[in-house]
Design a protein around this motif. Structure first.
Motif, short mmCIF file in Angstrom:
data_model
loop_
_atom_site.label_atom_id
_atom_site.label_comp_id
_atom_site.label_asym_id
_atom_site.label_seq_id
_atom_site.Cartn_x
_atom_site.Cartn_y
_atom_site.Cartn_z
N LEU A 2 0.90 -1.46 0.03
CA LEU A 2 0.04 0.34 0.18
C LEU A 2 0.69 1.39 -0.25
O LEU A 2 2.13 1.59 1.14
N SER A 3 0.73 2.23 -0.99
CA SER A 3 1.42 3.10 -0.82
C SER A 3 0.54 4.57 -0.55
O SER A 3 -0.55 5.11 -1.13
N GLU A 4 0.47 5.41 0.63
CA GLU A 4 -0.16 6.17 0.51
C GLU A 4 0.26 7.35 0.74
O GLU A 4 -0.12 8.95 0.99
N GLY A 5 1.72 7.73 -0.48
CA GLY A 5 2.35 8.98 -0.25
C GLY A 5 3.11 9.60 0.82
O GLY A 5 2.86 8.63 2.08
N LYS A 6 4.36 11.00 1.36
CA LYS A 6 4.63 10.99 2.27
C LYS A 6 4.10 12.34 2.46
O LYS A 6 3.82 13.06 2.11
N ILE A 7 4.42 12.34 4.08
CA ILE A 7 4.20 13.89 4.28
C ILE A 7 5.29 14.05 4.93
O ILE A 7 5.92 13.48 5.46
N GLY A 8 5.36 15.53 5.28
CA GLY A 8 6.37 16.09 6.01
C GLY A 8 6.01 16.49 7.65
O GLY A 8 4.85 15.42 8.46
N PRO A 9 6.74 16.45 8.63
CA PRO A 9 6.52 16.05 9.87
C PRO A 9 5.86 16.90 10.45
O PRO A 9 4.77 16.80 11.36
#
Lengths: 378, 728
Positions: A2-9
């Motif tokens: 599953l790939s949800e994308g990446k978010i920053g802190p």
């Protein structure tokens, strides 16, 4: 996978903290039931207890940097018990979404749209939830990040603008119902900030560099907003009024009078509250989709969006009215959510430490706890 | 001695008898023997000349505009002439076996003969008959006729699957999806098969050719053959000549020793005849007297380096590329016996001059705008940005239209991955044509289901150069005066070219007004509907009473009022654009005033609505990017509906979802709301415009190679005490 994308802190902090901050719209009246004038202390105690829970969660998740809480439970407990625990987490997010959807729809109908059926509001909010879930976590977090300051300001600002109604005597007696009342309230409302569990769910999507900062910032921001709001409400209204009022922040905003031409600015603030409500529901709905996807080990979450939206819509109409759904939240969710959000991770962490670690032939520990395998050539 | 005699004759105003290469083209019968002799001499040479192999059916050719014709004489007229002449003689099929009568010279009319007696030149060698173009024309005409007949008979005979229609004709039934996928490949293969057939035919018919049979050409490479006729057949067939009369063939002899047969090919209207005449024909025909020693060297380099005077020339040996060059306006020269073609840049078509910008007008700053000519637009950029590291890469899109694209960026600045990504997207397009930058934008952008423009389309040179200096990449399309700037963010679309010509405070204020106008455009009508319908307590009492009094006579609810007026405004605006001439805008304004007054008088709407709609309409003109303004104009209708349905809550839902959607957009991989969402380092040119001397860094979301655009202290003069600065 599953790939949800990446978010920053920063986006992760805003996502979690907005979920907690929005409790401030009602937390004052519920905390005042236990602590009276010391309602803000109740919330501080809740924040402290949540802090302990967050530390446990954080320690657990640090052992499994690339996995969410659903996968961690299966990794620690094995397939079947882990699946059962994962199911509990899924229901946690699903019911949180359902209860929040219903209570906010009822509140909006009660306060602003008395002629509109609740089902219409539920339907519209569900549509936005479906759209946001399709778009994904990245965009949701980014939006929350962009709007975080206006949204938090829209909660705090009415209380400041109502400064001419402040009565410092409302804060006294300082200890309110006394230490026992504060402790009781603190423990019974310990699940108020359990929504921070969202960070454990989206943990693989966070570009982690300083995990402790993400958890702590989100919790501190949420708790401080709630405490500040409660103090603001306590300054404006005496305790009996707060106890009877389900929407103390709305009532405070209605008192704001800037000039003869700019009157009733509560609708202006309500605009932002509604955006925050919508976004919080979207996050919870997305979380329920993702948790089920991870539980079932599916490669995509989007096929689950429509079925889950139907389920949420149906479940949202189980409570009879706003009174009942508020009771369910205050006496049910906020009371027991702590056990799920902090108790189960504590159990998992305990088992993780007690579990015998597999050893290699040479007697060295094998990196089975999710940490990246060190490169022997490095 | 011949040369000195020529000079002496020239100085004494005598006509030199040997300096008329045209004379060689006039008659045939005098030179037949010499030709054979000279060919034998050059047989062993590197270039393997093979003029002797070509059968001669006609001694002269009149195809082409140059020299033989007046410029107004078109190819169609030429074809008619040829037809008439062909009809007088026997039409010849390439498949027919040659007879002795075909080789007999066919004398031209007496008008071709010189009035003075012709002397045989001593050094010009053997002349050659000129017949290749006519022969190719006959072959192709016959082929096209046969194909047409077979197509017709194939249609008549039901179930005759063997006779396939020609490639160019439309298939009888619409192809399936699988067939559609393989369509272009099949087409390519069929063209290849034709070429191979021609090649084998030529080989069969001209067995004495020295050039060995080439191997199977690969898919993308169709080599130029030494045989002139084979090359002309390929080119003619590719352009469906002579059915299509736009292709011009001009046959001539290069004045070498011996004379070398050559043909130039260009497209009528795309190539400039005067450039062809001056840059190709004159040097090759008149000035190409080469000595015998020079003839030992390869001919093409000599032609390139010494004979052709055009600036942009190159040689190619791939017929596919040559066809594209011809389509782009170049002139191609084929030489007999040389397996290469000379490509000469001779494009010259009517161009619009550089004019003022229409959609991005400014008071202060440059006024010029790009035009449809790609070369002109690029030259305008190069004029402003004289950096040798400015790269222009040519790309072609569209299988049929072969539209020319240009990718422009600064080599040492732009993110290579960005350049590669844009190039990859453009090159991967499989469409017939891309006729506008708007279409290209939609074909290469990340999200196509929204209304927001994901690239900045600008017609201004200064804005384009500014974007290039930020490290962005610019895409031009031939025939469209707008440059597409990638990546573009929402913030850049709200900036104007004039911002940097203003002081920072003024520019910031104007930007604020623009943002306010955007909010008004999107929210004001919906807000009015929501407030009057659901939250009247928000309206001040006096205003509420005024609105109520005005609405007293109106039979519609607020939402209907607003929708009627907004729709009318859009109608007037759209009609105003379409009305021809200068009266369009005037008529629009007059129409709007009359319509508004009449609507109020007829109690269809209340005056407050007229005011709101007017403010909304004016606000739409304050948005700098036209595509963005269109998007916001359309979105406002959604907000009207939401406001009418759920009041402020509807607006909030719409705004929240709108923002989520905006946050999901990406322009060439760069988030549309960057540098705000995700939060990255923003240069001081976002909402507010900082001091121009403080804008040291480029936007970091672009990943440029050089993040700084100016020194930390850009104004060095402040450090110098004798220049008026304060000494520290």
């Amino acid at each position: 996978m599953l790939s949800e994308g990446k978010i920053g802190p920063a986006e992760a902090v805003c996502t979690a903290s907005i979920l907690l901050c929005l409790n401030a719209l009602v937390s004052a009246s519920i905390a005042a039931d236990y602590g009276l004038q010391a309602a803000w202390m109740v919330l501080l105690l809740v924040g402290g207890l949540s802090g302990i829970g967050v530390v446990i969660l954080m320690r657990l998740m640090e052992h499994y940097p690339d996995q969410s809480i659903i996968e961690v439970s299966q990794e620690v407990l094995g397939p079947v018990p882990g699946f059962m625990i994962g199911m509990i987490f899924f229901f946690f997010f699903l019911l949180a979404a359902v209860l929040f959807l219903r209570v906010e729809a009822d509140r909006i109908v009660t306060v602003y749209l008395p002629d509109t059926p609740t089902s219409v509001l539920v339907l519209f909010m569900l549509i936005t939830g479906v759209v946001s879930a399709f778009i994904g976590l990245e965009s949701l977090s980014r939006t929350l990040h962009i709007l975080s300051i206006p949204l938090i300001a829209s909660i705090i600002l009415p209380l400041i603008l109502a400064y001419n109604f402040w009565d410092w005597n409302n804060l006294f007696p300082l200890w309110g119902s006394g230490l026992s009342g504060i402790l009781k309230g603190g423990f019974l409302l310990s699940g108020m900030f359990a929504d921070i569990l969202i960070l454990a769910l989206i943990y693989p999507s966070i570009r982690v560099n300083k995990t402790a900062q993400i958890w702590s910032k989100a919790l501190i921001l949420g708790v401080s907003t709630n405490v500040a709001t409660t103090i603001g409400v306590l300054l404006v209204f005496p305790i009996p009024n707060i106890n009877e009022n389900l929407f103390p922040v709305v009532q405070t905003a209605r008192l704001v009078f800037l000039s003869r031409f700019v009157q009733r600015v509560d609708a202006f603030f309500a605009f932002f509250w509604m955006i925050a409500i919508m976004l919080k529901f979207n996050v919870l709905f997305y979380a329920s989709c993702i948790s089920l996807t991870r539980l079932l080990k599916l490669p995509y979450y989007k096929p689950l969006i429509y079925p889950l939206s139907v389920i949420v819509f149906a479940l949202a109409f189980i409570p009879k009215d706003i009174i009942q759904v508020t009771e369910w939240i205050a006496l049910g969710a906020w009371r027991w959510n702590g056990l799920i959000a902090y108790g189960l991770p504590a159990l998992l962490l305990l088992i993780h430490h007690l579990k015998p670690k597999p050893r290699s032939i040479k007697g060295e520990r094998r990196p089975t706890d999710g940490k990246p395998i060190p490169d022997p050539l490095a | 001695m011949g040369f000195w005699k020529f000079i002496a004759d020239l100085l004494t105003f005598q006509v030199p008898e040997q300096s008329q290469p045209f004379e060689l083209l006039e008659t045939v019968e005098d030179y037949s023997g010499g030709r054979q002799q000279k060919t034998n001499v050059s047989e062993g040479s590197e270039l393997s000349w093979s003029q002797t192999s070509l059968p001669s059916s006609r001694p002269s050719v009149k195809a082409g505009l140059l020299n033989d014709q007046t410029p107004s004489e078109t190819q169609s007229q030429t074809s008619k002439k040829q037809d008439q002449e062909s009809s007088s003689t026997k039409p010849q099929s390439p498949d027919q076996p040659k007879t002795g009568s075909e080789d007999a010279p066919n004398y031209p009319s007496s008008g071709y003969r010189l009035h003075r007696p012709l002397k045989r030149p001593q050094k010009m060698g053997a002349p050659t008959t000129i017949d290749v173009v006519q022969k190719v024309e006959n072959i192709l005409r016959q082929k096209q006729k046969t194909a047409q007949e077979s197509n017709t008979s194939g249609q008549n005979k039901s179930g005759n699957t063997e006779q396939k229609p020609p490639v160019t004709d439309k298939p009888a039934s619409s192809p399936s999806r699988r067939q559609h996928r393989g369509h272009r490949k099949n087409k390519k293969n069929q063209t290849e098969a034709k070429y191979n057939t021609n090649q084998s035919t030529n080989e069969t018919s001209a067995s004495e050719k020295s050039q060995p049979a080439t191997s199977q050409p690969d898919q993308n490479h169709t080599p130029v053959l030494p045989d002139l006729e084979a090359n002309l057949l390929y080119i003619g067939e590719a352009f469906y000549w002579p059915k299509d009369t736009g292709l011009i063939f001009r046959e001539f002899m290069v004045g070498t020793e011996p004379p070398l047969k050559a043909v130039i090919i260009y497209l009528e209207g795309l190539a400039d005849p005067s450039r062809i005449q001056q840059g190709i024909l004159q040097p090759l025909m008149l000035l190409s007297g080469l000595s015998d020693l020079q003839m030992d060297a390869p001919l093409m380099p000599i032609i390139k380096q010494r004979l052709t005077t055009n600036a942009a020339i190159e040689t190619k040996n791939n017929l596919r590329e040559i066809v594209e060059e011809i389509s782009a306006g170049a002139t191609v020269v084929f030489f007999q016996g040389i397996p290469e073609a000379l490509i000469v840049e001779t494009s010259g078509w009517p161009r619009r001059s550089v004019e003022k910008a229409v959609s991005e007008r400014v008071i202060r700053g440059p006024q010029e705008a790009f035009n449809e000519d790609l070369a002109t637009s690029v030259s305008m950029i190069r004029r402003l940005l004289r950096d040798p590291r400015l790269i222009k890469e040519d790309l072609t899109v569209g299988h049929r239209a072969r539209n020319q694209c240009a990718l422009i960026y600064l080599q040492d600045l732009a993110n290579p991955r960005l350049v590669q990504e844009i190039k990859r997207r453009i090159q991967s397009l499989e469409v017939d044509a891309v006729l506008s930058s708007g279409a290209l934008e939609q074909l290469i952008e990340d999200n196509t289901w929204g209304l927001y423009p994901l690239s900045m389309a600008t017609e201004r040179t200064d804005r384009t150069v500014s974007a290039l200096l930020e490290g962005k990449v610019v895409v031009f399309l031939e025939g469209d005066p707008f440059a597409l700037v990638y990546p573009s963010t929402a913030w850049s679309l709200m900036q104007t070219a004039e911002d940097h010509a203003q002081r920072d405070l003024a520019a910031t204020t104007l930007r604020g007004i623009r943002w306010l106008s955007a909010l008004i455009l999107v929210f004001l009508p919906g807000f009015y509907v929501a407030v009057t319908g659901y939250h009247p307590e928000m309206i001040p009492t006096d205003l509420l009473l005024s609105i109520a009094a005005n609405r007293n006579r109106v039979p519609f609810p607020s939402v209907i009022e607003i929708l009627i007026m907004e729709f009318s405004f859009e109608l007037i605006r759209e009609a105003g654009i379409r009305i021809p001439g200068v009266i369009g805008p005037t008529l629009g304004i007059v129409g709007a005033i009359i319509l508004g007054q009449a609507a109020v008088a007829a109690a269809l709407v209340n005056p407050v609505v007229i005011v709101l709609v007017a403010i909304t309409g004016i606000s739409s003109f304050a948005i700098p990017a036209y595509s963005l303004a269109v998007a916001l104009r359309i979105y406002r209708f959604a907000y009207i509906i939401l406001g009418a349905t759920l009041g402020l809550f509807g607006l909030a839902l719409g705004f929240g979802t709108h923002l989520v959607i905006l946050a999901s957009l990406k322009s060439m991989g760069v988030p549309y709301l960057a540098p705000l969402g995700p939060l990255t380092f923003a240069n001081k040119d976002l909402f507010a415009q900082g001091f121009i001397w403080k804008q040291e860094r480029r936007p970091d979301y672009l990943g440029v190679k050089d993040p700084y655009r100016q020194a930390p202290i850009a104004r060095k003069w402040i450090l110098s005490p004798d220049k008026g600065g304060n000494k520290k």
